[in-house]
Scaffold this active site. Structure first.
Site, PDB file in Angstrom:
ATOM      1  N   ASP A 223     -28.958  -1.517 -11.137  1.00  0.00           N
ATOM      2  CA  ASP A 223     -28.050  -1.956 -10.089  1.00  0.00           C
ATOM      3  C   ASP A 223     -28.749  -1.641  -8.763  1.00  0.00           C
ATOM      4  O   ASP A 223     -29.794  -0.972  -8.734  1.00  0.00           O
ATOM      5  CB  ASP A 223     -26.705  -1.238 -10.214  1.00  0.00           C
ATOM      6  CG  ASP A 223     -25.546  -2.073  -9.683  1.00  0.00           C
ATOM      7  OD1 ASP A 223     -25.796  -3.016  -8.905  1.00  0.00           O
ATOM      8  OD2 ASP A 223     -24.394  -1.792 -10.043  1.00  0.00           O
TER       9      ASP A 223
ATOM     10  N   LYS B 150     -23.719  -6.302 -17.927  1.00  0.00           N
ATOM     11  CA  LYS B 150     -23.661  -5.151 -17.020  1.00  0.00           C
ATOM     12  C   LYS B 150     -22.257  -4.533 -17.079  1.00  0.00           C
ATOM     13  O   LYS B 150     -21.309  -5.190 -17.518  1.00  0.00           O
ATOM     14  CB  LYS B 150     -24.021  -5.570 -15.594  1.00  0.00           C
ATOM     15  CG  LYS B 150     -23.095  -6.609 -14.954  1.00  0.00           C
ATOM     16  CD  LYS B 150     -23.637  -7.046 -13.605  1.00  0.00           C
ATOM     17  CE  LYS B 150     -22.657  -7.951 -12.878  1.00  0.00           C
ATOM     18  NZ  LYS B 150     -23.207  -8.452 -11.613  1.00  0.00           N
ATOM     19  N   HIS B 151     -22.131  -3.235 -16.725  1.00  0.00           N
ATOM     20  CA  HIS B 151     -23.094  -2.299 -16.161  1.00  0.00           C
ATOM     21  C   HIS B 151     -23.283  -1.184 -17.179  1.00  0.00           C
ATOM     22  O   HIS B 151     -22.357  -0.412 -17.408  1.00  0.00           O
ATOM     23  CB  HIS B 151     -22.581  -1.725 -14.858  1.00  0.00           C
ATOM     24  CG  HIS B 151     -22.182  -2.752 -13.845  1.00  0.00           C
ATOM     25  ND1 HIS B 151     -20.969  -3.431 -13.912  1.00  0.00           N
ATOM     26  CD2 HIS B 151     -22.827  -3.243 -12.759  1.00  0.00           C
ATOM     27  CE1 HIS B 151     -20.876  -4.270 -12.892  1.00  0.00           C
ATOM     28  NE2 HIS B 151     -21.992  -4.197 -12.170  1.00  0.00           N
TER      29      HIS B 151
ATOM     30  N   HIS C 162     -20.797   1.863  -5.300  1.00  0.00           N
ATOM     31  CA  HIS C 162     -21.380   1.510  -4.008  1.00  0.00           C
ATOM     32  C   HIS C 162     -21.212   2.654  -3.011  1.00  0.00           C
ATOM     33  O   HIS C 162     -21.977   2.758  -2.041  1.00  0.00           O
ATOM     34  CB  HIS C 162     -20.711   0.260  -3.429  1.00  0.00           C
ATOM     35  CG  HIS C 162     -20.965  -0.987  -4.209  1.00  0.00           C
ATOM     36  ND1 HIS C 162     -20.229  -1.321  -5.323  1.00  0.00           N
ATOM     37  CD2 HIS C 162     -21.859  -1.984  -4.027  1.00  0.00           C
ATOM     38  CE1 HIS C 162     -20.671  -2.472  -5.800  1.00  0.00           C
ATOM     39  NE2 HIS C 162     -21.648  -2.893  -5.032  1.00  0.00           N
TER      40      HIS C 162
ATOM     41  N   ARG D 272     -13.120  -8.344 -12.641  1.00  0.00           N
ATOM     42  CA  ARG D 272     -14.449  -8.758 -13.102  1.00  0.00           C
ATOM     43  C   ARG D 272     -14.608  -8.534 -14.606  1.00  0.00           C
ATOM     44  O   ARG D 272     -15.557  -9.033 -15.211  1.00  0.00           O
ATOM     45  CB  ARG D 272     -15.523  -7.981 -12.342  1.00  0.00           C
ATOM     46  CG  ARG D 272     -15.486  -8.200 -10.843  1.00  0.00           C
ATOM     47  CD  ARG D 272     -16.324  -7.167 -10.110  1.00  0.00           C
ATOM     48  NE  ARG D 272     -17.747  -7.377 -10.285  1.00  0.00           N
ATOM     49  CZ  ARG D 272     -18.678  -6.492  -9.905  1.00  0.00           C
ATOM     50  NH1 ARG D 272     -18.314  -5.328  -9.374  1.00  0.00           N
ATOM     51  NH2 ARG D 272     -19.957  -6.750 -10.092  1.00  0.00           N
TER      52      ARG D 272
END
Length: 610
Positions: free
Chosen positions: A327, A241-242, A254, A211
């Site tokens: 987020d 982001k982030h 996460h 990413r």
């Protein structure tokens, strides 16, 4: 009160929109759209509309504007219990926005239109429309694996960063950003939660990986700024982001709280470089990271909840004046150790504008309202965020044009021109890192066995690669491997491979959204290593380029940095000499390759591959 039919409500909304937009009509008659750069002041009429709208809202309604809820882009009956809850949040709680996820373009747009028709103030719609992430692909119909309808599937940031020519990289980043902007706007998305501007300088990073544009802060900064310009040229807000940087982590936020234990000076020289560039480029939005920075800030408070980070660093030092989005508030990196109420209040206290996906909207709103009424949060603090949100709704056209046309969508999404850009970026990305036996390009007249490894949930991964190999080679056999493939099956497949003149292993491991580790099971990795001993194996790493660590003995290793039709077909064409290979890897593979490595293979002369 009797509810109007959906089409009538849409007309009522459109009429109301015209009325509320009357106060800004003089500015809208000026040529050109409103600037998305938050540093550019809005015209006086627009500022007056914000003042009037803010005055008309109760405290609870103002807090509601700071909430974005998650909506799945599938078909849902209007009386479905889950969907009715979302409608209730729009109508009763007055939420300010939606985050759309996972659906075909038509269904996402239709659902957005339906919910917009229920909102008093048009909703701000965001989505993780990152390159390569597949939020608008609509899934596949099993078992035929026919597409469920898709927007353009664009190569990942790392694929963009792999083009060897700097001018091509910059042009590709801007072009991809613009396509994302055009297609997002067509389906009713106003805020692209992209680009990822994290510097991926940790090979063990389980959540950023492909990413990221790469590991060089200056290159990431330049490509991020170009991407922002592309997205916002189409009238959609880019969201860097982030913040303040999720690249040097080995924990997925996460699943837990990552800790970046570096001094502030290191942040300035690495992590913050791309954020400065995107702010200078006029990025309208910024998303926070649930990461701790104890060496720089003295405690383990997640950045999302830290006023020294969100206000002191971002606003006061870097000068960002746009909208900040947390987020997801459901992620374990934030939720562990904080109640629903406490994380909501602390996020607002820290300076966050939009609370993304709170696990309980009513509890979140109640907690913030009570904190204002008790004096813990000044009322002006709420107003400051709501002004920014209303400002962005005006700039993106969410106020003036909340309903999108399902007819014109078909002319703007997944156009042939957009797909051609995806193919161009993919062709320039393919990187050949190792070819010690000079196997590339493969001959097209021998027998080839293609082994595809992908997790069970990735039904379509590798299918376009195999289809393109079939189109290029004369005698192709395809075998699919999964985490459930037994050792006895692998043993028999070793004998199958021995009967082919060449074997290709296409691997796809997903390192996004909590996968958290290199996902090739040890037996499968050992099987690949055994095939490599024959000297007739080519490994194509779709997705994670760091997979080489699990198969160090392969003699030919080619990387694509992602999934999807453009990258998979480009990889197959590269293997068989139907296109040149020019990519260079934008990250280091420790112990194997340095950033910038890549073998070049010009397009074979007339007569085809050998």
């Amino acid at each position: 009160m009797r509810r109007l039919p959906y089409t009538c409500r849409s007309l009522v909304l459109l009429a109301a929109t015209l009325v509320c937009a009357a106060g800004v009509a003089d500015a809208q008659r000026q040529p050109g759209p409103l600037s998305l750069d938050p540093r550019v002041p809005l015209p006086k009429a627009h500022r007056r509309w914000i003042d009037q709208t803010l005055k008309s809202l109760t405290l609870r309604e103002r807090v509601g504007q700071m909430i974005m809820v998650w909506v799945l882009g599938d078909f849902t009956n209007a009386r479905d219990a889950g969907f009715l809850k979302i409608v209730e949040q729009v109508e009763r709680d007055g939420i300010g926005g939606l985050v759309m996820s996972l659906g075909s373009p038509i269904e996402v747009a239709a659902k957005v239109n339906y919910l917009q028709s229920r909102a008093r103030i048009p909703l701000l719609v965001g989505s993780d429309v990152e390159p390569g992430l597949g939020r608008l692909e609509g899934g596949v119909f099993a078992p035929s694996l026919m597409s469920g309808g898709t927007a353009t599937v664009l190569p990942t940031n790392m694929a963009i960063g792999a083009a060897s020519d700097e001018s091509a990289r910059l042009a590709n980043a801007e072009a991809v950003g613009r396509i994302i902007g055009v297609e997002s706007r067509a389906v009713g998305i106003h805020m692209a939660f992209a680009p990822v501007v994290d510097v991926n300088n940790n090979p063990a990073n389980p959540v950023i990986n492909v990413r990221s544009f790469g590991e060089d802060p200056a290159r990431v900064a330049a490509l991020s700024a170009a991407f922002v310009r592309g997205v916002q040229s189409a009238g959609v807000a880019a969201t860097a982001k982030h913040f303040p940087g999720h690249g040097d982590t080995d924990v997925d936020s996460h699943l837990g709280l990552p800790v970046i234990n570096v001094a502030r000076a290191r942040l300035d020289s690495v992590e913050l470089v791309p954020f400065r560039a995107t702010i200078d480029a006029g990025a309208a939005g910024l998303m926070t990271a649930h990461i701790a920075l104890p060496a720089a800030y003295g405690d383990s408070t997640p950045a999302t909840l830290s006023a020294p980070v969100m206000q002191g660093l971002l606003r006061d030092t870097l000068g960002f004046s746009g909208v900040t989005v947390t987020d997801a508030m459901t992620m374990d990196g934030l939720s562990k150790g904080y109640t629903v109420e406490e994380r909501a209040v602390r996020a607002v206290t820290a300076g966050d504008d939009v609370l993304l996906m709170p696990p309980d909207v009513a509890r979140t709103v109640n907690a913030i309202v009570q904190a204002v009424e008790s004096g813990r949060i000044p009322a002006e603090r709420i107003d400051r965020s709501v002004r920014r949100i209303l400002d962005l709704k005006l700039r993106t056209g969410a106020i003036a044009r909340p309903i999108v046309s399902l007819d014109s969508l078909r002319d703007q999404v997944a156009t042939p021109e957009h797909w051609q850009t995806a193919r161009t970026v993919a062709e320039q990305a393919i990187t050949l890192l190792r070819d010690s036996l000079s196997s590339i390009p493969l001959a097209r007249d021998g027998s080839v066995t293609v082994f595809t490894y992908a997790p069970d949930a990735e039904l379509a991964a590798g299918t376009d690669f195999v289809n393109e190999v079939r189109a290029l080679a004369a005698n192709v056999r395809s075998v699919r491997l999964s985490p459930r493939t037994s050792q006895s099956e692998l043993d028999s497949l070793t004998r199958v491979a021995a009967r082919a003149s060449r074997s290709i292993v296409y691997t796809y491991t997903r390192t996004l959204e909590g996968a958290g580790r290199l996902a090739i099971p040890a037996p499968v990795a050992a099987f690949i290593g055994q095939l490599a001993q024959s000297g007739t194996l080519v490994v194509v790493a779709g997705g994670n380029p760091y997979q080489l660590r699990q198969m160090p003995g392969v003699s030919t290793y080619l990387v694509t940095y992602g999934r999807g039709e453009a990258l998979e077909r480009a990889a197959a064409r590269a293997v068989f000499g139907a296109q040149s290979i020019t990519g260079t890897i934008p990250v280091t593979l420790p112990g194997f390759f340095a950033r910038g490595d890549g073998l070049q293979r010009p397009l074979p002369s007339a007569g085809g591959a050998r």
